[in-house]
Design an enzyme around this catalytic site. Sequence first.
Site, PDB file in Angstrom:
ATOM      1  N   SER A  24       0.927  -1.300   0.008  1.00  0.00           N
ATOM      2  CA  SER A  24       0.060   0.169  -0.042  1.00  0.00           C
ATOM      3  C   SER A  24       1.091   1.298  -0.088  1.00  0.00           C
ATOM      4  O   SER A  24       0.590   2.439  -0.655  1.00  0.00           O
ATOM      5  CB  SER A  24      -0.983  -0.191   1.019  1.00  0.00           C
ATOM      6  OG  SER A  24      -2.124  -0.951   0.840  1.00  0.00           O
ATOM      7  N   LYS A  73     -10.298  -5.469  10.339  1.00  0.00           N
ATOM      8  CA  LYS A  73     -11.550  -4.676   9.470  1.00  0.00           C
ATOM      9  C   LYS A  73     -12.846  -4.668  10.396  1.00  0.00           C
ATOM     10  O   LYS A  73     -13.731  -3.560  10.304  1.00  0.00           O
ATOM     11  CB  LYS A  73     -11.898  -5.304   8.171  1.00  0.00           C
ATOM     12  CG  LYS A  73     -10.483  -5.058   7.137  1.00  0.00           C
ATOM     13  CD  LYS A  73     -10.614  -5.752   5.783  1.00  0.00           C
ATOM     14  CE  LYS A  73      -9.519  -5.551   5.088  1.00  0.00           C
ATOM     15  NZ  LYS A  73      -9.679  -6.013   3.654  1.00  0.00           N
ATOM     16  N   ASN A  94     -12.441  -0.802   5.764  1.00  0.00           N
ATOM     17  CA  ASN A  94     -10.672  -0.900   5.566  1.00  0.00           C
ATOM     18  C   ASN A  94     -10.122   0.537   5.476  1.00  0.00           C
ATOM     19  O   ASN A  94      -9.031   0.555   4.958  1.00  0.00           O
ATOM     20  CB  ASN A  94     -10.645  -1.430   4.092  1.00  0.00           C
ATOM     21  CG  ASN A  94     -11.029  -0.853   3.022  1.00  0.00           C
ATOM     22  OD1 ASN A  94     -11.827  -0.003   3.107  1.00  0.00           O
ATOM     23  ND2 ASN A  94     -10.356  -1.174   1.936  1.00  0.00           N
ATOM     24  N   ASP A 110     -13.418  -2.176  -0.251  1.00  0.00           N
ATOM     25  CA  ASP A 110     -13.068  -3.305  -0.847  1.00  0.00           C
ATOM     26  C   ASP A 110     -13.899  -3.701  -1.878  1.00  0.00           C
ATOM     27  O   ASP A 110     -13.630  -4.356  -3.000  1.00  0.00           O
ATOM     28  CB  ASP A 110     -12.952  -4.122   0.241  1.00  0.00           C
ATOM     29  CG  ASP A 110     -11.696  -4.461   1.038  1.00  0.00           C
ATOM     30  OD1 ASP A 110     -10.692  -3.756   0.563  1.00  0.00           O
ATOM     31  OD2 ASP A 110     -11.698  -5.085   2.203  1.00  0.00           O
ATOM     32  N   GLY A 135     -13.775 -18.489   2.201  1.00  0.00           N
ATOM     33  CA  GLY A 135     -13.485 -17.737   3.384  1.00  0.00           C
ATOM     34  C   GLY A 135     -14.670 -16.884   3.591  1.00  0.00           C
ATOM     35  O   GLY A 135     -15.386 -16.534   2.807  1.00  0.00           O
ATOM     36  N   GLY A 137     -14.085 -14.080   6.382  1.00  0.00           N
ATOM     37  CA  GLY A 137     -13.741 -13.013   7.257  1.00  0.00           C
ATOM     38  C   GLY A 137     -14.011 -11.792   6.930  1.00  0.00           C
ATOM     39  O   GLY A 137     -15.166 -11.345   6.128  1.00  0.00           O
ATOM     40  N   ALA A 139     -12.440  -9.680   4.901  1.00  0.00           N
ATOM     41  CA  ALA A 139     -12.346  -9.380   3.400  1.00  0.00           C
ATOM     42  C   ALA A 139     -13.798  -9.780   2.630  1.00  0.00           C
ATOM     43  O   ALA A 139     -14.225  -8.941   1.781  1.00  0.00           O
ATOM     44  CB  ALA A 139     -11.295 -10.169   2.907  1.00  0.00           C
ATOM     45  N   THR A 161     -14.971 -22.578   8.971  1.00  0.00           N
ATOM     46  CA  THR A 161     -15.803 -22.500  10.076  1.00  0.00           C
ATOM     47  C   THR A 161     -17.059 -22.381   9.910  1.00  0.00           C
ATOM     48  O   THR A 161     -17.354 -21.089   9.370  1.00  0.00           O
ATOM     49  CB  THR A 161     -15.267 -21.585  11.328  1.00  0.00           C
ATOM     50  OG1 THR A 161     -13.768 -22.148  11.649  1.00  0.00           O
ATOM     51  CG2 THR A 161     -15.952 -21.873  12.609  1.00  0.00           C
TER      52      THR A 161
HETATM   53  P1  ATR Z   1      -9.589 -11.042   6.502  1.00  0.00           P
HETATM   54  O1  ATR Z   1      -9.910 -10.098   7.141  1.00  0.00           O
HETATM   55  O2  ATR Z   1      -8.401 -11.076   5.483  1.00  0.00           O
HETATM   56  O3  ATR Z   1     -10.686 -11.786   6.059  1.00  0.00           O
HETATM   57  P2  ATR Z   1      -9.846 -12.940   8.680  1.00  0.00           P
HETATM   58  O4  ATR Z   1     -11.064 -12.258   9.246  1.00  0.00           O
HETATM   59  O5  ATR Z   1      -8.959 -13.191   9.671  1.00  0.00           O
HETATM   60  O6  ATR Z   1      -9.011 -12.126   7.417  1.00  0.00           O
HETATM   61  O7  ATR Z   1     -10.309 -14.254   7.959  1.00  0.00           O
HETATM   62  C1  ATR Z   1      -9.401 -15.138   7.331  1.00  0.00           C
HETATM   63  C2  ATR Z   1     -10.172 -16.230   6.575  1.00  0.00           C
HETATM   64  O8  ATR Z   1      -9.468 -17.050   6.418  1.00  0.00           O
HETATM   65  C3  ATR Z   1     -11.302 -17.007   7.340  1.00  0.00           C
HETATM   66  O9  ATR Z   1     -12.389 -17.480   6.720  1.00  0.00           O
HETATM   67  C4  ATR Z   1     -10.493 -18.162   8.054  1.00  0.00           C
HETATM   68  O10 ATR Z   1     -11.534 -19.032   8.125  1.00  0.00           O
HETATM   69  P3  ATR Z   1     -12.121 -19.424   9.738  1.00  0.00           P
HETATM   70  O11 ATR Z   1     -13.373 -18.724   9.523  1.00  0.00           O
HETATM   71  O12 ATR Z   1     -12.424 -20.636   9.907  1.00  0.00           O
HETATM   72  O13 ATR Z   1     -11.135 -18.870  10.741  1.00  0.00           O
HETATM   73  C5  ATR Z   1      -9.774 -18.455   6.584  1.00  0.00           C
HETATM   74  N1  ATR Z   1      -8.518 -19.215   7.136  1.00  0.00           N
HETATM   75  C6  ATR Z   1      -7.552 -18.849   7.574  1.00  0.00           C
HETATM   76  N2  ATR Z   1      -6.756 -19.954   7.737  1.00  0.00           N
HETATM   77  C7  ATR Z   1      -7.151 -21.126   6.912  1.00  0.00           C
HETATM   78  C8  ATR Z   1      -6.804 -22.372   6.689  1.00  0.00           C
HETATM   79  N3  ATR Z   1      -5.618 -22.873   7.268  1.00  0.00           N
HETATM   80  N4  ATR Z   1      -7.572 -23.258   6.016  1.00  0.00           N
HETATM   81  C9  ATR Z   1      -8.975 -22.707   5.760  1.00  0.00           C
HETATM   82  N5  ATR Z   1      -9.267 -21.401   5.843  1.00  0.00           N
HETATM   83  C10 ATR Z   1      -8.543 -20.562   6.544  1.00  0.00           C
END
Ligand code: ATR
Length: 283
Positions: A24, A73, A94, A110, A135, A137, A139, A161
């Site tokens: 950035s 975030k 963000n 984003d 994912g 999270g 993002a 999860t």
């Molecule tokens: P961001 O702001 O980049 O979204 P985050 O909120 O920490 O970061 O989210 C990270 C994402 O990566 C989540 O969906 C996480 O899954 P969980 O909800 O189960 O924690 C996922 N993630 C991180 N490590 C992982 C792994 N080894 N395998 C699968 N998913 C993973």
Amino acid sequence: MKNSEHTVLSRYAVIGHPVEHSLSPVIHKLFADQSGEKMSYELIDAAPAHFEEAVEHFKATGGQGLNITVPHKESAFRLSDETGPEGARAGAVNTLSFLPDGRVRGDNTDGIGIIRDLTINHNHSLAGIRILILGAGGATRGILGPLLDALPNELVIANRTIDHAHKLVKHISDDKNALPHACSFEELKGMDPFDLLINATSAGLKGEILPFPTGCAGPKSFCYDLAYSSKETPFLAWARQCSAEKTSSGWGMLVEQAAESFLIWKGFRPETGPALENTPASA
Ligand code: ATR
């Protein structure tokens, strides 16, 4: 403070954990040069327990705004005194702006960043297609609403999860558009390859095998990684093994969301072309 910083008029930073990989500062330097701004842009590494304190310190010491990256975030949304419509919809921001009256405003750029990158830079139409977001999270929160607005035929959110994915679907449930469907990685095994796959997880970055079933991408798929790197990311290597038609890192999204943050802070929207060409390999 270094001597050279005494002449700097405005001070910004990106805060995350980890953050040392962030490009950035490179992007915002290009934008500041275009607008004629004198701007410093720092990297701040703050663990979750110290996030609020780090924001407060930056604000108290003359900072004017922050970009927020993983994993802060949602925390940044909670500490915002007011939120723009995209941030409120996402429940995650963000971009923080420190207002003249001392309040903190949170915005989420984003969504517009990814939509511009996919539809303008990649000329990829989203209407009527099948999208898989990996994912659930911070993002994913930012991009989900704008992707739904583009009227895909189907939008699936798969997450390690499953509860996090369900929570996200519930959060967006007031939305007027069709609801996304939440599932586990295991459940993806029965599904046809998606048209567009977006990796919004941090899976693979510590060298572990990616948990995504290979059948969910195929020879007609576009695989897009929100992560960017000078090397091929683990997700893009996985996509290549699935014979995906097209792959892209999230460099374009990073540039486009940064331009929107710059617009919020400075009232000037930079041309993104020069930064888009300045890819991580050459940055
Ligand atoms: P961001 O702001 O980049 O979204 P985050 O909120 O920490 O970061 O989210 C990270 C994402 O990566 C989540 O969906 C996480 O899954 P969980 O909800 O189960 O924690 C996922 N993630 C991180 N490590 C992982 C792994 N080894 N395998 C699968 N998913 C993973």
